[in-house]
Design a protein around this motif. Structure first.
Motif, PDB file in Angstrom:
ATOM      1  N   ARG A  25       4.815  21.856  22.509  1.00 22.52           N
ATOM      2  CA  ARG A  25       3.549  22.333  21.942  1.00 22.52           C
ATOM      3  C   ARG A  25       3.855  23.379  20.879  1.00 22.52           C
ATOM      4  NH1 ARG A  25      -1.241  20.988  24.074  1.00 22.52           N
ATOM      5  NH2 ARG A  25      -2.259  22.967  23.675  1.00 22.52           N
ATOM      6  N   ALA A  26       3.103  23.300  19.802  1.00 22.90           N
ATOM      7  CA  ALA A  26       3.130  24.317  18.751  1.00 22.90           C
ATOM      8  C   ALA A  26       1.709  24.844  18.670  1.00 22.90           C
ATOM      9  CB  ALA A  26       3.578  23.707  17.435  1.00 22.90           C
ATOM     10  N   GLY A  27       1.444  25.954  19.345  1.00 28.66           N
ATOM     11  CA  GLY A  27       0.076  26.441  19.474  1.00 28.66           C
ATOM     12  C   GLY A  27      -0.710  25.461  20.322  1.00 28.66           C
ATOM     13  N   SER A  28      -1.788  24.900  19.769  1.00 28.71           N
ATOM     14  CA  SER A  28      -2.581  23.907  20.501  1.00 28.71           C
ATOM     15  C   SER A  28      -2.216  22.476  20.112  1.00 28.71           C
ATOM     16  CB  SER A  28      -4.074  24.139  20.237  1.00 28.71           C
ATOM     17  OG  SER A  28      -4.344  23.973  18.853  1.00 28.71           O
ATOM     18  N   LEU A  29      -1.194  22.321  19.289  1.00 31.27           N
ATOM     19  CA  LEU A  29      -0.785  21.011  18.778  1.00 31.27           C
ATOM     20  C   LEU A  29       0.327  20.414  19.637  1.00 31.27           C
ATOM     21  CD1 LEU A  29      -1.232  19.086  16.327  1.00 31.27           C
ATOM     22  CD2 LEU A  29       0.600  20.344  15.188  1.00 31.27           C
ATOM     23  N   ASP A  30       0.108  19.173  20.101  1.00 32.25           N
ATOM     24  CA  ASP A  30       1.157  18.441  20.810  1.00 32.25           C
ATOM     25  C   ASP A  30       2.047  17.743  19.798  1.00 32.25           C
ATOM     26  OD1 ASP A  30       0.658  18.759  23.649  1.00 32.25           O
ATOM     27  OD2 ASP A  30      -1.204  17.649  23.300  1.00 32.25           O
ATOM     28  N   LEU A  31       3.338  17.935  19.929  1.00 30.42           N
ATOM     29  CA  LEU A  31       4.317  17.266  19.080  1.00 30.42           C
ATOM     30  C   LEU A  31       5.208  16.409  19.970  1.00 30.42           C
ATOM     31  CD1 LEU A  31       5.354  20.319  16.889  1.00 30.42           C
ATOM     32  CD2 LEU A  31       3.784  18.472  16.255  1.00 30.42           C
ATOM     33  N   ALA A  32       5.616  15.256  19.475  1.00 34.89           N
ATOM     34  CA  ALA A  32       6.484  14.384  20.269  1.00 34.89           C
ATOM     35  C   ALA A  32       7.326  13.533  19.336  1.00 34.89           C
ATOM     36  CB  ALA A  32       5.649  13.498  21.187  1.00 34.89           C
ATOM     37  N   MET A  33       8.466  13.112  19.836  1.00 36.77           N
ATOM     38  CA  MET A  33       9.348  12.228  19.072  1.00 36.77           C
ATOM     39  C   MET A  33      10.143  11.351  20.027  1.00 36.77           C
ATOM     40  SD  MET A  33      12.620  14.486  17.921  1.00 36.77           S
ATOM     41  CE  MET A  33      14.064  13.987  18.866  1.00 36.77           C
ATOM     42  N   THR A  34      10.476  10.165  19.567  1.00 35.91           N
ATOM     43  CA  THR A  34      11.363   9.284  20.315  1.00 35.91           C
ATOM     44  C   THR A  34      12.791   9.755  20.087  1.00 35.91           C
ATOM     45  OG1 THR A  34       9.831   7.443  20.042  1.00 35.91           O
ATOM     46  CG2 THR A  34      12.116   6.885  20.575  1.00 35.91           C
ATOM     47  N   ALA A  35      13.570   9.795  21.154  1.00 31.29           N
ATOM     48  CA  ALA A  35      14.956  10.269  21.062  1.00 31.29           C
ATOM     49  C   ALA A  35      15.890   9.329  21.801  1.00 31.29           C
ATOM     50  CB  ALA A  35      15.064  11.673  21.653  1.00 31.29           C
ATOM     51  N   THR A  36      17.039   9.091  21.202  1.00 31.43           N
ATOM     52  CA  THR A  36      18.085   8.315  21.873  1.00 31.43           C
ATOM     53  C   THR A  36      19.327   9.179  22.085  1.00 31.43           C
ATOM     54  OG1 THR A  36      18.909   7.477  19.766  1.00 31.43           O
ATOM     55  CG2 THR A  36      17.272   6.127  20.912  1.00 31.43           C
ATOM     56  N   SER A  37      19.171  10.474  21.887  1.00 34.96           N
ATOM     57  CA  SER A  37      20.311  11.381  22.023  1.00 34.96           C
ATOM     58  C   SER A  37      20.034  12.456  23.074  1.00 34.96           C
ATOM     59  CB  SER A  37      20.629  12.024  20.670  1.00 34.96           C
ATOM     60  OG  SER A  37      19.504  12.720  20.185  1.00 34.96           O
ATOM     61  N   VAL A  38      19.575  12.047  24.242  1.00 35.28           N
ATOM     62  CA  VAL A  38      19.352  12.977  25.346  1.00 35.28           C
ATOM     63  C   VAL A  38      20.540  12.838  26.297  1.00 35.28           C
ATOM     64  CG1 VAL A  38      17.835  13.591  27.272  1.00 35.28           C
ATOM     65  CG2 VAL A  38      16.855  12.794  25.099  1.00 35.28           C
ATOM     66  N   VAL A  39      21.151  13.976  26.630  1.00 32.06           N
ATOM     67  CA  VAL A  39      22.395  13.947  27.393  1.00 32.06           C
ATOM     68  C   VAL A  39      22.331  14.954  28.536  1.00 32.06           C
ATOM     69  CG1 VAL A  39      24.903  14.311  27.252  1.00 32.06           C
ATOM     70  CG2 VAL A  39      23.678  13.357  25.292  1.00 32.06           C
ATOM     71  N   SER A  40      22.758  14.531  29.709  1.00 31.38           N
ATOM     72  CA  SER A  40      22.930  15.453  30.827  1.00 31.38           C
ATOM     73  C   SER A  40      24.198  16.260  30.564  1.00 31.38           C
ATOM     74  CB  SER A  40      23.059  14.675  32.135  1.00 31.38           C
ATOM     75  OG  SER A  40      23.379  15.559  33.184  1.00 31.38           O
ATOM     76  N   VAL A  41      24.083  17.587  30.586  1.00 30.24           N
ATOM     77  CA  VAL A  41      25.215  18.455  30.285  1.00 30.24           C
ATOM     78  C   VAL A  41      25.843  19.004  31.555  1.00 30.24           C
ATOM     79  CG1 VAL A  41      25.902  20.600  29.131  1.00 30.24           C
ATOM     80  CG2 VAL A  41      24.241  19.076  28.043  1.00 30.24           C
TER      81      VAL A  41
END
Length: 162
Positions: A25-41
Motif C-alpha cells: 500500500r502507498a497511502g490508500s492506494l493498493d499496488l501489486a505486481m507479478t513476480a517470478t523472483s521470490v526466493v526463500s532466504v
C-alpha cells in the motif's frame, strides 16, 4: 555477432520459476505486481526476497520498514498474473477486478486465487542493476484450504503447473 543481453535473457528463460503477486500500500492506494523472483532466504528468522524494477511504483512502497504481501498464485490465477504483469496498467484501481482480502499483519491486499500467502516487513533493499532487491522478514504465513498446483514461468510464458 551475438548480443550478450539477449543471450542472457534466453538462457534465463529456461529457468523454471514460480509465479507470485507482490502487493503493498502507498497511502490508500493498493499496488501489486507479478513476480517470478521470490526466493526463500532463511528459515530462522523466516526471510524472503524479491526483485522489483527501480522505476516501479511498488519500489517506493517497500522501502525499509514497509510491509508487503506475497500471494503464491494457484493454477486458476493466470488472468490475474497476466493483468498484474501488464506494463502501463493504471495505478488507481488495479485490484478492483481482482478478488482479495486484507492481511491482518500488513494491511496489504492478498489475492484470493492463491495457494499460500506471506506477510512481510522490509529489512533492507539494495540496488542491483535496473532493479531493487528487497529482503523482508516474514510476519505471518497462511495456506489456502484446498490449494493445489500453481503457475510457473518458463521460456517467457506463464502456465499452470500440476
Amino acid at each position: 555477432m551475438t548480443d550478450p543481453v539477449e543471450d542472457y535473457r534466453l538462457a534465463m528463460s529456461r529457468l523454471i520459476s514460480g509465479v507470485c503477486v507482490i502487493s503493498a500500500r502507498a497511502g490508500s492506494l493498493d499496488l501489486a505486481m507479478t513476480a517470478t523472483s521470490v526466493v526463500s532466504v532463511s528459515l530462522e528468522p523466516p526471510t524472503v526476497l524479491f526483485c522489483v524494477h527501480s522505476d516501479a511504483r511498488l519500489a517506493e512502497a517497500v522501502q525499509p520498514g514497509g510491509t508487503w504481501g506475497v500471494s503464491i498464485l494457484s493454477a486458476a490465477a493466470g488472468a490475474v498474473a497476466d493483468w498484474l504483469a501488464s506494463p502501463g496498467r493504471p495505478a488507481v484501481g488495479q485490484l478492483d477486478r481482482v478478488g482479495h482480502h486484507r492481511g491482518e499483519h500488513s494491511g496489504t491486499a492478498l489475492l484470493d486465487e492463491a495457494t499460500a500467502w506471506l506477510q512481510c516487513r522490509t529489512e533492507w533493499t539494495k540496488e542491483a542493476g535496473s532493479h531493487e532487491v528487497v529482503v523482508g522478514q516474514v510476519l505471518s504465513t497462511a495456506l489456502a484450504p484446498a490449494g493445489s498446483g500453481g503457475i510457473v514461468h518458463h521460456l517467457g510464458r506463464m502456465r499452470a503447473a500440476p
